[in-house]
Design a protein around this motif. Sequence first.
Motif, short mmCIF file in Angstrom:
data_model
loop_
_atom_site.label_atom_id
_atom_site.label_comp_id
_atom_site.label_asym_id
_atom_site.label_seq_id
_atom_site.Cartn_x
_atom_site.Cartn_y
_atom_site.Cartn_z
N ARG A 42 -4.06 -1.09 -5.95
CA ARG A 42 -3.98 -1.70 -7.36
C ARG A 42 -5.23 -2.94 -7.49
O ARG A 42 -4.90 -3.64 -7.99
CB ARG A 42 -2.88 -2.08 -8.03
CG ARG A 42 -1.57 -1.32 -7.29
CD ARG A 42 -0.60 -1.06 -6.90
NE ARG A 42 0.53 -0.43 -7.25
CZ ARG A 42 1.63 -0.14 -7.23
NH1 ARG A 42 2.51 -1.84 -7.34
NH2 ARG A 42 2.88 0.63 -7.24
N ARG A 43 -6.73 -2.90 -6.95
CA ARG A 43 -7.61 -3.94 -7.47
C ARG A 43 -6.92 -5.08 -6.91
O ARG A 43 -8.30 -6.17 -7.85
CB ARG A 43 -7.75 -3.40 -9.35
CG ARG A 43 -7.85 -2.23 -9.44
CD ARG A 43 -8.31 -1.45 -11.15
NE ARG A 43 -8.53 -0.76 -11.12
CZ ARG A 43 -9.04 -0.60 -12.58
NH1 ARG A 43 -8.88 -1.12 -13.82
NH2 ARG A 43 -8.94 0.69 -12.95
N ARG A 44 -6.20 -5.27 -6.02
CA ARG A 44 -6.21 -6.72 -5.69
C ARG A 44 -6.29 -6.65 -4.30
O ARG A 44 -5.84 -6.08 -3.56
CB ARG A 44 -4.93 -7.61 -5.80
CG ARG A 44 -4.24 -7.27 -7.78
CD ARG A 44 -2.99 -8.43 -7.02
NE ARG A 44 -1.83 -7.59 -7.43
CZ ARG A 44 -0.97 -7.78 -6.94
NH1 ARG A 44 -0.65 -9.40 -6.88
NH2 ARG A 44 0.33 -6.84 -6.48
N LEU A 45 -6.94 -8.18 -3.40
CA LEU A 45 -7.47 -7.98 -2.24
C LEU A 45 -6.10 -8.49 -2.23
O LEU A 45 -5.81 -10.18 -2.17
CB LEU A 45 -8.56 -8.40 -2.28
CG LEU A 45 -9.37 -8.46 -0.42
CD1 LEU A 45 -8.74 -6.44 -0.81
CD2 LEU A 45 -10.22 -9.04 -0.11
N LEU A 56 0.74 -1.16 0.07
CA LEU A 56 -0.02 0.14 0.50
C LEU A 56 0.69 1.33 0.27
O LEU A 56 0.76 2.31 0.04
CB LEU A 56 -0.57 -0.06 1.38
CG LEU A 56 -2.02 1.54 1.46
CD1 LEU A 56 -2.69 1.42 0.17
CD2 LEU A 56 -2.82 0.80 2.74
N THR A 57 1.91 1.23 1.25
CA THR A 57 2.97 2.42 0.87
C THR A 57 3.06 3.35 -0.59
O THR A 57 3.34 3.71 -0.75
CB THR A 57 4.31 2.39 1.95
OG1 THR A 57 3.22 1.62 3.39
CG2 THR A 57 4.96 3.75 2.04
N ALA A 58 3.96 1.69 -1.52
CA ALA A 58 4.41 1.62 -2.54
C ALA A 58 3.56 1.81 -3.79
O ALA A 58 3.90 3.10 -5.15
CB ALA A 58 5.15 0.24 -3.24
N ALA A 59 2.55 1.49 -2.91
CA ALA A 59 0.97 2.59 -4.40
C ALA A 59 0.86 3.81 -4.29
O ALA A 59 0.64 4.22 -5.34
CB ALA A 59 0.20 1.63 -4.29
#
Length: 435
Positions: A267-270, A90-93
Amino acid sequence: MVRVSGKRGNGEGSIYPYRNGFAAYVWVTTPDGNRKRKYVYGPTRKDVHEKWVKLHSEAKKGPVATNTPTLASYLAYWLKEVVEPNLRPLTAATYETTVRLYIVPFLGSKRLDRLTVQDMRSWLNKLAETCQCCVQGKDARRPEEKQRCCAKGQCCKRTLSKRSVNDARTILRSALTNAMVEERIAKNVAQLVKVQRARRKRPDPWSVEEACTFLENAQTWRDYLYGAYVLILVLGLRKGEVLGLTWSDVNLDTGELRIQHQLQRVRRRLLHTDTAKTEASEAVLPLPDICMAALRLRQKEQQAAKERAKDLWTESDLVFTTRYGTPVEPRNFTREFDRRCERADVRRIRVHDTRHTCASLLAALDVHPRIAMQILRHSEIAVTMEVYTHVPSSETRRALRKLGKALGGSKQKDGKKRGKRKQEEPSDMDGQQES
């Protein structure tokens, strides 16, 4: 007598006329270990000679890059090779989004080694003044009949907050620091720019009375996320931590819980990651009686849901699942929380703000200060006792104890049968699809 040749030695480079001025080169060792020529240019021989001397000095100190990328090219490399392997998904996104929307459109075409402090100041000022709806085409992407502002020539002035601007500068500073480590640039211009610190908005969390009302309503209507609400309010767990909680993390025999997982949509992945947000979050937490009772109730309800679903059930070790055993979508959890606030007739707050009610609830539940200190991750008991000085009313204490008894958290003295809780509409049992 030994004659001294006027020629330079092998590898020293040379200065020569070039177009309308002069050029020079020095043999250097690149960061990847190869030997290459590095060129410098100038209008006069004197200017080029000064640059040549400086380059020669840099070559003696260590590796020198022979080609300098643009900021956009370097940031793409930095995100792929440095950020993604070392930071949480999440941080990278978040870094990628900030680079794509707020840095590259303004500074991406500039050469990495030619960025100046003036460039940084101009960028930060322009970023703070730019309407993001206009520059990103948010209103223009809507169907024509739903366009309401910028696409119609009526700018909505949706600019970034001061904190978002500072965050963009922090991310760029981190990238340039890495470029310095890799010896691509000599100084970090983003670090040289002073910015005004953004004021943090103080949250306005629930009082203990409001939290009690919320939990009573969820318990009365048999909300399948009742146990999750108890954990975020009493233990201060984050949304991702409570949704990623597995039964292997819970020990109902010893009354302990360990935070080791998070459930997040990136990025649309759980993603069900195997690390908590911080090291302090991974501590073993003691479970107060109300949490023990809520988790035991959740265990029974999950088993009943599994029997009803039969072949449609998806096996997982998650504590909080939908009626078919699939993970609860984080956004759906937020929607259910907001809906519960409305039904309980309490103020609507962010899920994350419930963490600030945690300490007061622990005091209302008569949890020992030492246990509360462990739950709150305080390093000193004095900090915990300072929070405990706000003692809720006796009516609130009685209501919370009654709530615990209704769940089986303590024995009932009169031996009366527990009244049936109301059955709510089935929509509260489905959090599997994100809409």
